[in-house]
Each structure stands twice: as structure tokens, then as C-alpha cells.
Design an enzyme around this catalytic site. Structure first.
Site, PDB file in Angstrom:
ATOM      1  N   LYS A  25       0.831  -1.211   0.000  1.00  0.00           N
ATOM      2  CA  LYS A  25       0.000   0.000   0.000  1.00  0.00           C
ATOM      3  C   LYS A  25       0.862   1.256   0.000  1.00  0.00           C
ATOM      4  CE  LYS A  25      -3.023   0.796   3.540  1.00  0.00           C
ATOM      5  NZ  LYS A  25      -2.913   2.168   4.075  1.00  0.00           N
ATOM      6  N   SER A  26       1.871   1.287   0.856  1.00  0.00           N
ATOM      7  CA  SER A  26       2.722   2.489   0.946  1.00  0.00           C
ATOM      8  C   SER A  26       3.406   2.764  -0.388  1.00  0.00           C
ATOM      9  CB  SER A  26       3.800   2.280   2.011  1.00  0.00           C
ATOM     10  OG  SER A  26       3.224   2.163   3.277  1.00  0.00           O
ATOM     11  N   ARG A  30       2.825   5.939  -3.193  1.00  0.00           N
ATOM     12  CA  ARG A  30       3.975   6.765  -3.577  1.00  0.00           C
ATOM     13  C   ARG A  30       4.213   6.708  -5.082  1.00  0.00           C
ATOM     14  NH1 ARG A  30       4.262   5.567   1.662  1.00  0.00           N
ATOM     15  NH2 ARG A  30       5.602   6.700   3.108  1.00  0.00           N
ATOM     16  N   SER A 170       7.171   8.932  12.207  1.00  0.00           N
ATOM     17  CA  SER A 170       6.070   8.729  11.259  1.00  0.00           C
ATOM     18  C   SER A 170       6.569   8.947   9.840  1.00  0.00           C
ATOM     19  CB  SER A 170       4.932   9.705  11.561  1.00  0.00           C
ATOM     20  OG  SER A 170       4.110   9.844  10.423  1.00  0.00           O
ATOM     21  N   GLN A 172       4.728   9.134   7.350  1.00  0.00           N
ATOM     22  CA  GLN A 172       3.816  10.064   6.675  1.00  0.00           C
ATOM     23  C   GLN A 172       4.265  11.506   6.906  1.00  0.00           C
ATOM     24  OE1 GLN A 172      -0.171   9.007   7.862  1.00  0.00           O
ATOM     25  NE2 GLN A 172      -0.087   7.063   6.765  1.00  0.00           N
ATOM     26  N   ASP A 318       1.628  -1.236  11.881  1.00  0.00           N
ATOM     27  CA  ASP A 318       0.337  -1.683  11.341  1.00  0.00           C
ATOM     28  C   ASP A 318       0.062  -3.156  11.626  1.00  0.00           C
ATOM     29  OD1 ASP A 318      -0.103   0.835  10.316  1.00  0.00           O
ATOM     30  OD2 ASP A 318       0.655   0.357   8.334  1.00  0.00           O
ATOM     31  N   LYS A 345      -4.640   5.676  14.838  1.00  0.00           N
ATOM     32  CA  LYS A 345      -4.743   5.002  13.534  1.00  0.00           C
ATOM     33  C   LYS A 345      -6.208   5.020  13.078  1.00  0.00           C
ATOM     34  CE  LYS A 345      -0.405   4.158  12.955  1.00  0.00           C
ATOM     35  NZ  LYS A 345       0.300   4.878  11.892  1.00  0.00           N
ATOM     36  N   ARG A 349      -6.497   1.643  18.118  1.00  0.00           N
ATOM     37  CA  ARG A 349      -6.207   0.200  18.010  1.00  0.00           C
ATOM     38  C   ARG A 349      -5.820  -0.436  19.344  1.00  0.00           C
ATOM     39  NH1 ARG A 349      -3.362   0.197  12.018  1.00  0.00           N
ATOM     40  NH2 ARG A 349      -5.338   0.275  10.869  1.00  0.00           N
ATOM     41  N   ARG A 401      -7.681  -3.311   9.425  1.00  0.00           N
ATOM     42  CA  ARG A 401      -6.694  -4.193  10.076  1.00  0.00           C
ATOM     43  C   ARG A 401      -7.297  -4.922  11.285  1.00  0.00           C
ATOM     44  NH1 ARG A 401      -2.776  -3.656   6.688  1.00  0.00           N
ATOM     45  NH2 ARG A 401      -2.175  -1.608   5.941  1.00  0.00           N
TER      46      ARG A 401
HETATM   47  C1  S3P Z   1       2.475   4.731   6.233  1.00  0.00           C
HETATM   48  C2  S3P Z   1       3.036   5.051   7.437  1.00  0.00           C
HETATM   49  C3  S3P Z   1       2.472   4.618   8.739  1.00  0.00           C
HETATM   50  C4  S3P Z   1       1.491   3.475   8.575  1.00  0.00           C
HETATM   51  C5  S3P Z   1       0.530   3.721   7.450  1.00  0.00           C
HETATM   52  C6  S3P Z   1       1.269   3.886   6.140  1.00  0.00           C
HETATM   53  C7  S3P Z   1       3.106   5.245   5.001  1.00  0.00           C
HETATM   54  O1  S3P Z   1       1.805   5.702   9.331  1.00  0.00           O
HETATM   55  O2  S3P Z   1       0.781   3.275   9.783  1.00  0.00           O
HETATM   56  O3  S3P Z   1      -0.383   2.654   7.331  1.00  0.00           O
HETATM   57  O4  S3P Z   1       2.780   4.750   3.902  1.00  0.00           O
HETATM   58  O5  S3P Z   1       3.942   6.147   5.093  1.00  0.00           O
HETATM   59  P1  S3P Z   1       2.575   6.785  10.235  1.00  0.00           P
HETATM   60  O6  S3P Z   1       3.576   7.419   9.376  1.00  0.00           O
HETATM   61  O7  S3P Z   1       1.528   7.757  10.664  1.00  0.00           O
HETATM   62  O8  S3P Z   1       3.152   6.012  11.377  1.00  0.00           O
END
Ligand code: S3P
Length: 442
Positions: A25-26, A30, A170, A172, A318, A345, A349, A401
Site C-alpha cells: 500500500k505504501s 507513492r 512517522s 507520513q 500496522d 490510527k 487500536r 486491520r
Molecule cells: C504509512 C506510514 C504509517 C502506517 C501507514 C502507512 C506510510 O503511518 O501506519 O499505514 O505509507 O507512510 P505513520 O507514518 O503515521 O506512522
């Protein structure tokens, strides 16, 4: 095709087979984003065709990017760093925190006004963590309701480079600042308390950006020329995690999960399995589009409790719900600590995991920054000692999840496990229940 609307999971006699899981997914998010702001064509193979990544595609289409999708094959006709056009409508991020936080870095550098909004869950997720560094870079970003959550209004342009010390580990937040750094003169850096997943750094390098990493600090040089790429997206370890745990805790299990991304900044669950005494092997280790990939082989194991904390946490954040399910079947206590991020999240969770474990008869308790699970310590519905967990109605809080982690618990439980919202798996793994059916022997 299973009917995801009324899913019931029952105990399995054995679990056998060879499977693949959907694309990471990440990396899928991107690939679309970086392709959109590069020159030329980016082609993604193995893209995750789930609701979250579709939200990312829809946002970039609204900003004038031509994107075609055929299941897991996506073609993005990039328009360069400054090629996005002002969206005529609100950018709908759906349930996706990754879309919201990463796109905000790009929008902060793009010279137009835009509004981002998503579902009820997104509207409670903390955005102050990206608003703070973006404002330090000179961005005009506001939370429309004044609560540091979406909807967000961004008036982009005129950013300057910063050295940001992030209070949270993080990816993100890190990625948001690095993406905004693309629109600045000079070098932007982000230092994290603990290293988070590094897909942004790896992939942006592939697109031609100058990115450097030193321990927990990432640097990016502004105004690069990004060139479209061909990317093969590996299988998502966060999706593989459900079947890794299933293969360890179910009776008579022997599973091979092929093509799993095992980037060390993501693969903490593999370490935890090893710490708990799992029968797990990694085959055919290789590099695909800059990411470490392997096939994971697991068989039924006698597990013991462990401590999951510190620097490990961002590498498995996750996977904690399914690690908690695994811990329920390990001898002794498992302590999960330093994981307060779980509270922000898709659902809280810590609460979702502990409440659902308890409703299946697992003895466990929440803590301020995690939980304690007393493994192989089960009670029945009357509170008396029991030899196994029992089926229950899982309260998912529409968190994908949580649904998938407790479906795995349902494969071991006596009786039936049902869900208030089984369909929420579409966020990251639409075929999840079908994959269970292909390996399960009733
Ligand atoms: C992700 C970073 C994580 C993760 C999320 C996807 C990403 O979040 O929990 O499912 O793709 O960069 P955080 O950066 O908030 O920890």
C-alpha cells in the site's frame, strides 16, 4: 467470490498452500504521487487496487493528471513538479491517512488553492503533525474546523527549506516534509526519534531526486528533475502478516507466501515471530525496484511470549493487531509498549484490539502505550477457565486491520466469528476472505 457483507469465519482443520498478497500500500500510493509530479510516463505493476490507493489516483486525476488503471497495472502521465492544476472540486482522500499527509506536502508547494477532506475516521486523525512543519516552511495550511484535523485548506507556493526535528516516528510526516522540500531551494532535512519506513527516500532516488539518509535523518535537495519510472510493487508485508500469523497459530499449517516486501524498516513482524520461536524461513531473497523482497515459509509453531517495544515499533506499527492475536496463542505474557501511536490510527487500536480479544476470551489488558496479553490464558463466556478462544461478533470500528486480524483469530476459535463491518477490508485487501478460502481445510 465471497459475500463480504455477511462474513462468518469458522475454525480450520489445516491451512495449506502457496499464495501471493496484494501490492504494498505504501509503495502503491507513492508510485502514483511521484509519477504525477515527474516528467513522462510512470508504469506501476503489482499496484494495490484497494480503496485507499484509489483515493490517491482520484485526487491526482482531479488535478489534471491522466491515469489509467487496469487492475494492478497503472499508467501515470506525469506533468513534472509544477504541472498539477487547481482542482475544481474537493480532493476526497476517503479513509487514507497516507494520501492526506503525503499529498499535503505536494499541495503546499503547488501554486493554487485546494481543499482536502475524507471520511469520518479521517476527520478525527491528527494533522497538526504535518501542519506544524509545513507552516515552518512558509505554507498556508488551515484546518477548516480549527481542530487540527481534515478538512484542510491549502494555499500553495513559496516554501523554504527547513531542518525539521520530528517529535513522532512517522513516515507520513517525514514524507510530507520531504515532498514539500522538492519545492524549495536548497536542502530540507527531517530527523525522526526512531527511523520509520523509508520507501519515500528509496523511490524518490529512483525518480532522480537527490536524497540522502544518515541514521534517523533524511535529506532532500530541492527542485530536482524527476523522470517517470517503471516500478514493480512487491507484495505488502502488512497483508502477508495475517497469513504469517495464521500459519503459525493454526493446526497443521504449512504456507508459502511469495513476493513479500521485507524492507527492514517494515519487517519488524518477522523479528517478532523469530523472538517468539516461530518456524519461519525466508526464501529467494532479492531486490525488486529498490526494495528487499523474499518468499516467506511458515509452519505451525509452539510460540512463547515476548516484549515488543522501542525501535521495533515503527517497523511493525500496522501489524500490532495481528501480533496481539499471535500473542494470545503464545505461552506466557507478551508486552507491547511504546506504541501510543496506535490510538491515532484508523481506529484507537489499543481499545479495538483489547476489547475484541476479550470478547473472544483472551485475558489481556490495555496500557497507556500498548497492551499486555496473557498468552494461552482463556476464559469462556461465563468467565471460567477455557482451553481455547471462542467466536464472537467483532467490533471493527470500520478498521480494515482489526477485521483481518480477528478473522485470523476466528480460524482458531471454537464457534463462529462475525463482524459488524466485514467489508472494510476493501481499504487494503479486497480479496482477503477469498484468499482464506483457498488455503483453508474445514
Ligand atoms: C504509512 C506510514 C504509517 C502506517 C501507514 C502507512 C506510510 O503511518 O501506519 O499505514 O505509507 O507512510 P505513520 O507514518 O503515521 O506512522
Amino acid at each position: 467470490m465471497m459475500n463480504n457483507k455477511s462474513m462468518t469465519i469458522t475454525k480450520c482443520k489445516s491451512l495449506k498452500g502457496q499464495i501471493t498478497v496484494p501490492g504494498d500500500k505504501s509503495i502503491s500510493h507513492r508510485g502514483v504521487m511521484f509519477g504525477a509530479i515527474s516528467d513522462g510516463i510512470t508504469e506501476l505493476n503489482g499496484f494495490l487496487d484497494g480503496a485507499d490507493c484509489r483515493s490517491t489516483i482520484s485526487c491526482f486525476k482531479k488535478m489534471g493528471i491522466n491515469i489509467t488503471q487496469d487492475n494492478d497495472h497503472v499508467i501515470i502521465h506525469g506533468k513534472g513538479l509544477n504541472g498539477l492544476s487547481q482542482p475544481k472540486e474537493i480532493l476526497d482522500v476517503g479513509n487514507s491517512g497516507t494520501t492526506t499527509r503525503l499529498i499535503s506536502g505536494i499541495l503546499a508547494g503547488s501554486a493554487f488553492e485546494s481543499t482536502l477532506n475524507g471520511d469520518a475516521s479521517i476527520q478525527t486523525r491528527p494533522m497538526g503533525r504535518i501542519m506544524t512543519p509545513l507552516k515552518m516552511m512558509g505554507a498556508d495550511i488551515t484546518s477548516i474546523k480549527g481542530n487540527d484535523c481534515a478538512p484542510l485548506k491549502i494555499n500553495g507556493g513559496n516554501l523554504h527549506a527547513i531542518d525539521y526535528i520530528s517529535p513522532v516516528a512517522s513516515a507520513q510526516v517525514k514524507s510530507c516534509v520531504l515532498l514539500a522540500g522538492l519545492y524549495c531551494d536548497g536542502i530540507t532535512s527531517v530527523t525522526e526519534p526512531v527511523l520509520s519506513r523509508n520507501h519515500t527516500e528509496l523511490m524518490l532516488q529512483g525518480f532522480g531526486a537527490e536524497v540522502k539518509s544518515e541514521n534517523n535523518k533524511a535529506f532532500i535537495a530541492g527542485r530536482p528533475k524527476l523522470i517517470g519510472q517503471q516500478i514493480t510493487v512487491p507484495g505488502d508485508i502488512s497483508s502477508a502478516a495475517y497469513f504469517i500469523v495464521a500459519g503459525l497459530i493454526c493446526e497443521n499449517a504449512d504456507l508459502l507466501i511469495e513476493n513479500v516486501n521485507c524492507n527492514p524498516t517494515r519487517a519488524g513482524i518477522l523479528k517478532v515471530c523469530e523472538m517468539m520461536g516461530a518456524n519461519i524461513e525466508y526464501l529467494n531473497q532479492r531486490i525488486v525496484s529498490g526494495e528487499e523482497v523474499c518468499d516467506v515459509h511458515i509452519t505451525t509453531s509452539n510460540l512463547h511470549g515476548t516484549k515488543v517495544d522501542g525501535d521495533l515499533i515503527p517497523t511493525l506499527i500496522d501489524e500490532i493487531p495481528v501480533i496481539a492475536v499471535m500473542a494470545a496463542f503464545a505461552d506466557g505474557d507478551t508486552i507491547i509498549a511504546d506504541a501510543a501511536e496506535l490510538k491515532v490510527k484508523e481506529s484507537n487500536r489499543i481499545d479495538s484490539v483489547v476489547n475484541n480479544l476479550k470478547s473472544m476470551g483472551v485475558v489481556c489488558e490495555p496500557t497507556e502505550d500498548g497492551m499486555i496479553i496473557h498468552g494461552r490464558n482463556f476464559v469462556n463466556e461465563s468467565g471460567d477457565k477455557a482451553s481455547n478462544i471462542h467466536g464472537a461478533k467483532i467490533i471493527t470500528k470500520s478498521d480494515h486491520r482489526i477485521a483481518m486480524s480477528f478473522a485470523i483469530a476466528g480460524l482458531v476459535a471454537d464457534g463462529k466469528t462475525t463482524f459488524d463491518d466485514p467489508e472494510c477490508v476493501v481499504i487494503s485487501y479486497p480479496e482477503f476472505y477469498n484468499t482464506i478460502e483457498t488455503i483453508k481445510n474445514k
